[in-house]
Design a protein around this motif. Structure first.
Motif, PDB file in Angstrom:
ATOM      1  N   ALA A  87      -7.704  13.996   2.903  1.00 27.07           N
ATOM      2  CA  ALA A  87      -6.389  14.037   2.257  1.00 27.07           C
ATOM      3  C   ALA A  87      -5.484  13.022   2.951  1.00 27.07           C
ATOM      4  O   ALA A  87      -5.664  12.721   4.134  1.00 27.07           O
ATOM      5  CB  ALA A  87      -5.787  15.439   2.346  1.00 27.07           C
ATOM      6  N   LEU A  88      -4.526  12.497   2.202  1.00 30.02           N
ATOM      7  CA  LEU A  88      -3.570  11.548   2.784  1.00 30.02           C
ATOM      8  C   LEU A  88      -2.475  12.318   3.521  1.00 30.02           C
ATOM      9  O   LEU A  88      -1.811  13.163   2.939  1.00 30.02           O
ATOM     10  CB  LEU A  88      -2.947  10.687   1.691  1.00 30.02           C
ATOM     11  CG  LEU A  88      -1.990   9.603   2.208  1.00 30.02           C
ATOM     12  CD1 LEU A  88      -2.779   8.385   2.665  1.00 30.02           C
ATOM     13  CD2 LEU A  88      -0.991   9.194   1.136  1.00 30.02           C
ATOM     14  N   THR A  89      -2.289  12.005   4.796  1.00 32.09           N
ATOM     15  CA  THR A  89      -1.224  12.635   5.584  1.00 32.09           C
ATOM     16  C   THR A  89       0.050  11.807   5.522  1.00 32.09           C
ATOM     17  O   THR A  89       1.144  12.348   5.363  1.00 32.09           O
ATOM     18  CB  THR A  89      -1.669  12.805   7.049  1.00 32.09           C
ATOM     19  OG1 THR A  89      -2.841  13.624   7.080  1.00 32.09           O
ATOM     20  CG2 THR A  89      -0.577  13.440   7.896  1.00 32.09           C
ATOM     21  N   SER A  90      -0.087  10.493   5.654  1.00 34.09           N
ATOM     22  CA  SER A  90       1.101   9.634   5.610  1.00 34.09           C
ATOM     23  C   SER A  90       0.681   8.212   5.281  1.00 34.09           C
ATOM     24  O   SER A  90      -0.476   7.829   5.471  1.00 34.09           O
ATOM     25  CB  SER A  90       1.840   9.650   6.958  1.00 34.09           C
ATOM     26  OG  SER A  90       1.018   9.107   7.976  1.00 34.09           O
ATOM     27  N   ILE A  91       1.638   7.452   4.798  1.00 36.40           N
ATOM     28  CA  ILE A  91       1.414   6.021   4.593  1.00 36.40           C
ATOM     29  C   ILE A  91       2.756   5.313   4.790  1.00 36.40           C
ATOM     30  O   ILE A  91       3.780   5.765   4.270  1.00 36.40           O
ATOM     31  CB  ILE A  91       0.783   5.715   3.214  1.00 36.40           C
ATOM     32  CG1 ILE A  91       0.464   4.225   3.093  1.00 36.40           C
ATOM     33  CG2 ILE A  91       1.652   6.197   2.077  1.00 36.40           C
ATOM     34  CD1 ILE A  91      -0.493   3.899   1.956  1.00 36.40           C
ATOM     35  N   VAL A  92       2.744   4.267   5.584  1.00 34.33           N
ATOM     36  CA  VAL A  92       3.966   3.514   5.850  1.00 34.33           C
ATOM     37  C   VAL A  92       3.709   2.030   5.620  1.00 34.33           C
ATOM     38  O   VAL A  92       2.570   1.553   5.714  1.00 34.33           O
ATOM     39  CB  VAL A  92       4.480   3.725   7.299  1.00 34.33           C
ATOM     40  CG1 VAL A  92       4.920   5.157   7.505  1.00 34.33           C
ATOM     41  CG2 VAL A  92       3.422   3.330   8.322  1.00 34.33           C
ATOM     42  N   ALA A  93       4.776   1.327   5.320  1.00 33.81           N
ATOM     43  CA  ALA A  93       4.704  -0.128   5.211  1.00 33.81           C
ATOM     44  C   ALA A  93       5.065  -0.733   6.557  1.00 33.81           C
ATOM     45  O   ALA A  93       5.936  -0.217   7.270  1.00 33.81           O
ATOM     46  CB  ALA A  93       5.666  -0.619   4.138  1.00 33.81           C
ATOM     47  N   ARG A  94       4.403  -1.837   6.916  1.00 32.34           N
ATOM     48  CA  ARG A  94       4.704  -2.547   8.164  1.00 32.34           C
ATOM     49  C   ARG A  94       4.998  -4.002   7.817  1.00 32.34           C
ATOM     50  O   ARG A  94       4.172  -4.676   7.195  1.00 32.34           O
ATOM     51  CB  ARG A  94       3.510  -2.471   9.125  1.00 32.34           C
ATOM     52  CG  ARG A  94       3.069  -1.042   9.407  1.00 32.34           C
ATOM     53  CD  ARG A  94       1.959  -0.980  10.433  1.00 32.34           C
ATOM     54  NE  ARG A  94       0.789  -1.743  10.033  1.00 32.34           N
ATOM     55  CZ  ARG A  94      -0.348  -1.796  10.734  1.00 32.34           C
ATOM     56  NH1 ARG A  94      -0.444  -1.154  11.879  1.00 32.34           N
ATOM     57  NH2 ARG A  94      -1.381  -2.504  10.307  1.00 32.34           N
ATOM     58  N   THR A  95       6.166  -4.445   8.208  1.00 34.57           N
ATOM     59  CA  THR A  95       6.578  -5.827   7.945  1.00 34.57           C
ATOM     60  C   THR A  95       6.499  -6.616   9.237  1.00 34.57           C
ATOM     61  O   THR A  95       7.010  -6.172  10.268  1.00 34.57           O
ATOM     62  CB  THR A  95       8.007  -5.867   7.383  1.00 34.57           C
ATOM     63  OG1 THR A  95       8.072  -5.020   6.224  1.00 34.57           O
ATOM     64  CG2 THR A  95       8.399  -7.283   6.998  1.00 34.57           C
ATOM     65  N   ALA A  96       5.841  -7.770   9.194  1.00 35.28           N
ATOM     66  CA  ALA A  96       5.658  -8.585  10.396  1.00 35.28           C
ATOM     67  C   ALA A  96       7.010  -9.020  10.958  1.00 35.28           C
ATOM     68  O   ALA A  96       7.968  -9.237  10.215  1.00 35.28           O
ATOM     69  CB  ALA A  96       4.799  -9.800  10.087  1.00 35.28           C
TER      70      ALA A  96
END
Length: 455
Positions: A334-343
């Protein structure tokens, strides 16, 4: 209905002999636990025959101090109970051991360095769910496969002798430690002798992951073309095929050692190296000179060469996504979390260690150069990709994983790509914790351990 989660009280010496426990009479009646004859008490690898003394109007368990000490219990704690009539065994648990890289007994408040808060969070999560956890390092494994020295929390951190656990979460952060003979033998022997279950049992390397997933036609759409860099011919072929390629250490992490190679014209190449201070550039007049510059590095580092992707960006800063997927209380991904990362500025990798910043997927997509038509369903596409890739890892790599960090990217057309899979997602103390609450990722780890230990 009887509660499976009960308070196990440790009582003063002299009240109960070591071969007796007190248990609420409702449990004794419903589970048909025999009175006056021994049953087997089990806690992890600990085994001890006891007689059960029923107690009216009481819904917990009481054990004597010396028996508690032999079980590695210092104070009253909440645990789950399970009784099996066929073998007259009363099991308490689950007992969870977390294998960590190092400890520092002199730092009593932070014996585990920057993962100490995470470890305390696990202790609190176990207390809430009726489990018990301790922490140990490779140095604590001495060749006794029934018990070992481990850290527990009881009004502060302390080291005591504890039984080998039902479930081991391998949090080692170094392949060198993981491959130590005593660690490998411990894993083998505890599985064999006690049916202990180890999850996240090994590191993954990039080449292994891409080779395994490429066997699954349904996952091919997520995989950029990748090869282990073994010769100048492989480099030449990929540089001719793609304007940009990436060289990534097969066993690297945190963006260390990544090289971006761009073709400037027919016989001119630019190499950009990821460093802690930013990007260092070098130009080469020909593929042979470029390869010669890499030859020294390749003596000690295996590289994977990967097709360059036209990732979405925010004001020229590339964006990628980190998904944390975990197995739940039913053993299902199951998906717990997802975040975007910007360089960060002057970087082409997005890791926080390199100045990258975090945001929600929707926020990053809305600020990026991705059109609304291609980006409106980005969260759903990323979630689907993460779960399909996790299932593919389970299917095609012969090892047991309970959580994975999956790095994904999205190109300007909205297509999702896999960058890498990390079997040891970071648990450093700089991870945000809202108001010191227990994070979902920590609760989920305990739920999965309960599933594995059948509690």
């Amino acid at each position: 209905m009887l509660k499976s989660k009960v308070a196990v009280q440790v009582i003063s010496p002299g009240i109960l002999p070591d071969d007796a426990i007190m248990l609420g009479d409702a449990y004794v009646r419903q589970w048909k636990i025999p009175q006056g004859q021994p049953i087997l008490l089990k806690f992890g690898a600990f085994r001890h025959y006891v007689k059960v003394v029923p107690v009216e109007r009481f819904d917990g368990m009481r054990i004597g101090q010396s028996l508690a000490r032999a079980m590695g219990l210092l104070t009253t704690t909440t645990l789950r109970l399970r009784y099996r009539q066929d073998n007259a065994t009363l099991a308490l648990g689950p007992l969870i051991g977390v294998l960590i890289s190092r400890d520092n007994p002199e730092q009593q408040d932070r014996p585990f360095g920057n993962i100490t808060l995470f470890c305390k969070e696990l202790v609190d999560a176990c207390a809430a769910q009726g489990a018990h956890v301790y922490f140990f390092t490779p140095d604590h494994i001495k060749g006794n496969y029934n018990s070992l020295e481990g850290w527990v929390y009881a009004d502060g951190w302390r080291k005591i002798i504890v039984p080998v656990p039902d479930v081991v979460n391998n949090r080692l952060t170094s392949r060198k430690l993981e491959n130590r003979p005593n660690v490998q033998l411990f894993v083998k022997e505890t599985m064999l002798r006690h049916n202990s279950i180890i999850f996240n049992e090994k590191f993954l390397d990039k080449a292994e992951v891409f080779e395994a997933l490429s066997k699954d036609p349904s996952l091919g759409r997520y995989l950029p073309e990748s090869h282990v860099l073994r010769s100048s011919q492989v480099l030449k072929s990929m540089c001719q095929k793609y304007h940009t390629v990436f060289l990534k250490p097969v066993r690297g992490s945190l963006g260390k050692g990544i090289i971006r190679i761009s073709r400037m014209d027919a016989n001119s190449y630019s190499a950009q190296y990821a460093t802690t201070l930013g990007t260092r550039k070098q130009h080469f007049g020909g593929i042979d000179k470029l390869y010669a510059s890499l030859a020294g590095k390749m003596k000690t580092v295996r590289y994977q060469i990967q097709q360059g992707l036209h990732l979405i960006d925010i004001m020229g800063r590339p964006v990628d996504f980190r998904a944390l997927v975990q197995k739940n209380e039913k053993g299902i991904w199951a998906l717990t979390s997802i975040v975007a990362r910007t360089a960060g500025s002057h970087h082409f990798v997005s890791n926080l260690a390199r100045g990258g910043t975090l945001s929600t997927v929707r926020e990053a997509v809305s600020k990026s150069n991705l059109s609304h038509a291609n980006g409106h369903d980005a969260p759903a596409k990323l979630q689907r990709a993460a779960l399909e890739i996790a299932k593919g890892i389970d299917t095609h790599i012969p090892a047991h994983f309970g959580e994975l960090g999956i790095d994904l990217a999205m190109d300007a057309s909205g297509r999702v790509w896999l960058l890498e899979v990390n079997s040891k997602p970071s648990k450093n103390d700089n991870t945000p914790m809202p108001d010191q609450k227990i994070r979902p990722s920590v609760r989920n780890m305990i739920r999965y351990a309960r599933h594995l230990a059948e509690f």
